[in-house]
Design a protein around this motif. Structure first.
Motif, PDB file in Angstrom:
ATOM      1  N   GLY A  33       0.815  -1.208   0.000  1.00  0.00           N
ATOM      2  CA  GLY A  33       0.000   0.000   0.000  1.00  0.00           C
ATOM      3  C   GLY A  33       0.846   1.254   0.000  1.00  0.00           C
ATOM      4  N   ASP A  34       0.226   2.341   0.289  1.00  0.00           N
ATOM      5  CA  ASP A  34       0.923   3.610   0.419  1.00  0.00           C
ATOM      6  C   ASP A  34       0.068   4.507   1.287  1.00  0.00           C
ATOM      7  OD1 ASP A  34       2.879   5.523   0.177  1.00  0.00           O
ATOM      8  OD2 ASP A  34       2.748   5.703  -1.995  1.00  0.00           O
ATOM      9  N   ILE A  35       0.620   5.636   1.627  1.00  0.00           N
ATOM     10  CA  ILE A  35      -0.075   6.579   2.480  1.00  0.00           C
ATOM     11  C   ILE A  35       0.144   7.971   1.906  1.00  0.00           C
ATOM     12  CG2 ILE A  35       1.861   6.872   4.073  1.00  0.00           C
ATOM     13  CD1 ILE A  35      -0.351   6.740   6.298  1.00  0.00           C
ATOM     14  N   GLU A  36      -0.895   8.772   1.927  1.00  0.00           N
ATOM     15  CA  GLU A  36      -0.803  10.122   1.378  1.00  0.00           C
ATOM     16  C   GLU A  36      -1.098  11.138   2.472  1.00  0.00           C
ATOM     17  OE1 GLU A  36      -3.201  12.881  -1.844  1.00  0.00           O
ATOM     18  OE2 GLU A  36      -3.217  10.699  -2.104  1.00  0.00           O
ATOM     19  N   TYR A  37      -0.205  12.105   2.620  1.00  0.00           N
ATOM     20  CA  TYR A  37      -0.399  13.185   3.579  1.00  0.00           C
ATOM     21  C   TYR A  37      -1.454  14.128   3.027  1.00  0.00           C
ATOM     22  CZ  TYR A  37       0.553  17.476   6.187  1.00  0.00           C
ATOM     23  OH  TYR A  37       0.430  18.610   6.954  1.00  0.00           O
ATOM     24  N   ARG A  38      -2.490  14.434   3.835  1.00  0.00           N
ATOM     25  CA  ARG A  38      -3.573  15.314   3.403  1.00  0.00           C
ATOM     26  C   ARG A  38      -3.639  16.610   4.199  1.00  0.00           C
ATOM     27  NH1 ARG A  38      -7.805  13.276   0.176  1.00  0.00           N
ATOM     28  NH2 ARG A  38      -6.878  11.849  -1.298  1.00  0.00           N
ATOM     29  N   GLY A  39      -2.896  16.694   5.322  1.00  0.00           N
ATOM     30  CA  GLY A  39      -2.892  17.957   6.042  1.00  0.00           C
ATOM     31  C   GLY A  39      -2.740  17.791   7.544  1.00  0.00           C
ATOM     32  N   PHE A  40      -2.484  18.914   8.205  1.00  0.00           N
ATOM     33  CA  PHE A  40      -2.352  18.965   9.659  1.00  0.00           C
ATOM     34  C   PHE A  40      -3.103  20.184  10.161  1.00  0.00           C
ATOM     35  CE2 PHE A  40       0.013  20.730  13.345  1.00  0.00           C
ATOM     36  CZ  PHE A  40      -0.282  19.730  14.268  1.00  0.00           C
ATOM     37  N   ASP A  41      -3.949  19.991  11.167  1.00  0.00           N
ATOM     38  CA  ASP A  41      -4.688  21.087  11.784  1.00  0.00           C
ATOM     39  C   ASP A  41      -3.996  21.437  13.095  1.00  0.00           C
ATOM     40  OD1 ASP A  41      -6.433  22.754  13.172  1.00  0.00           O
ATOM     41  OD2 ASP A  41      -8.217  21.704  12.458  1.00  0.00           O
ATOM     42  N   PRO A  42      -3.300  22.567  13.150  1.00  0.00           N
ATOM     43  CA  PRO A  42      -2.567  22.924  14.369  1.00  0.00           C
ATOM     44  C   PRO A  42      -3.476  23.191  15.568  1.00  0.00           C
ATOM     45  CG  PRO A  42      -2.434  24.704  12.752  1.00  0.00           C
ATOM     46  CD  PRO A  42      -3.137  23.560  12.090  1.00  0.00           C
ATOM     47  N   ASP A  43      -4.734  23.547  15.326  1.00  0.00           N
ATOM     48  CA  ASP A  43      -5.655  23.818  16.437  1.00  0.00           C
ATOM     49  C   ASP A  43      -6.074  22.532  17.151  1.00  0.00           C
ATOM     50  OD1 ASP A  43      -5.599  26.557  15.874  1.00  0.00           O
ATOM     51  OD2 ASP A  43      -7.268  26.378  14.467  1.00  0.00           O
ATOM     52  N   THR A  44      -6.325  21.475  16.378  1.00  0.00           N
ATOM     53  CA  THR A  44      -6.759  20.211  16.981  1.00  0.00           C
ATOM     54  C   THR A  44      -5.616  19.222  17.156  1.00  0.00           C
ATOM     55  OG1 THR A  44      -7.273  19.223  14.835  1.00  0.00           O
ATOM     56  CG2 THR A  44      -9.056  20.428  15.960  1.00  0.00           C
ATOM     57  N   GLY A  45      -4.512  19.425  16.420  1.00  0.00           N
ATOM     58  CA  GLY A  45      -3.389  18.491  16.477  1.00  0.00           C
ATOM     59  C   GLY A  45      -3.626  17.233  15.667  1.00  0.00           C
ATOM     60  N   ILE A  46      -4.599  17.269  14.748  1.00  0.00           N
ATOM     61  CA  ILE A  46      -4.965  16.095  13.955  1.00  0.00           C
ATOM     62  C   ILE A  46      -4.241  16.112  12.606  1.00  0.00           C
ATOM     63  CG2 ILE A  46      -6.853  14.861  12.802  1.00  0.00           C
ATOM     64  CD1 ILE A  46      -6.972  14.701  15.859  1.00  0.00           C
ATOM     65  N   VAL A  47      -3.619  14.970  12.279  1.00  0.00           N
ATOM     66  CA  VAL A  47      -2.991  14.767  10.978  1.00  0.00           C
ATOM     67  C   VAL A  47      -3.976  13.982  10.126  1.00  0.00           C
ATOM     68  CG1 VAL A  47      -1.075  13.682   9.734  1.00  0.00           C
ATOM     69  CG2 VAL A  47      -0.675  14.725  11.972  1.00  0.00           C
TER      70      VAL A  47
END
Length: 160
Positions: free
Chosen positions: A92-106
């Motif tokens: 498989g593979d994994i794609e980075y979609r973003g980081f929310d600095p307010d919630t700390g969610i990747v």
């Protein structure tokens, strides 16, 4: 294209040294396997490149840009050097979609064999989330981001 072989093929994913083919529940591997093999061999014999610029496209999502924060740069570095190779070993593979600095969610998207795998949520939470939270204290969690149509595939694979 492998998708044109049979309507029973629902997804094709190309990695650096593997191809993952996903079929519908109704399709039979007995019929699909020789057709897929023939298509791969025909393409391989043609000598054409799979992608026009595969090196640039391979890690566009984890390329570090000058406007990325230090946190995002660290997340992308870990994804590219530690996490992506392990996920690719499983087809498989994994794609980075973003980081929310307010919630700390990747936000990440699982691809290839990992996209429909029932254990992908365990991989996402246990492996990837723990590693990112360990090395980047600002990360508080990881969530899978699904594209349109992925929800149905994921739900169906979890019901099997």
């Amino acid at each position: 294209c492998l998708l044109s072989i049979d309507p029973g093929i629902t997804r094709v994913f190309f990695g650096s040294d593997f191809i993952t083919v996903t079929k519908s529940e109704e399709a039979s591997w007995d019929f699909l396997k020789p057709e897929i093999f023939a298509a791969i061999m025909d393409f391989y014999a043609s000598g054409k490149p799979l992608f026009l610029d595969s090196n640039a496209a391979a890690s566009m999502d984890t390329a570090i840009h000058e406007d990325d924060s230090e946190i995002v740069a660290m997340i992308k570095e870990l994804l590219e050097t530690r996490i992506r190779p392990a996920v690719q070993d499983d087809g498989g593979d994994i794609e980075y979609r973003g980081f929310d600095p307010d919630t700390g969610i990747v936000k990440l998207k699982m691809q290839g064999a990992c996209s429909g795998c029932p254990s992908s949520s365990v991989t996402l939470k246990s492996g990837i989330e723990n590693m990112l939270m360990h090395y980047v204290p600002e990360v508080r969690g990881v969530e899978q981001e699904l594209d349109n149509g992925d929800e149905d595939t994921l739900l169906n694979s979890q019901m099997d």
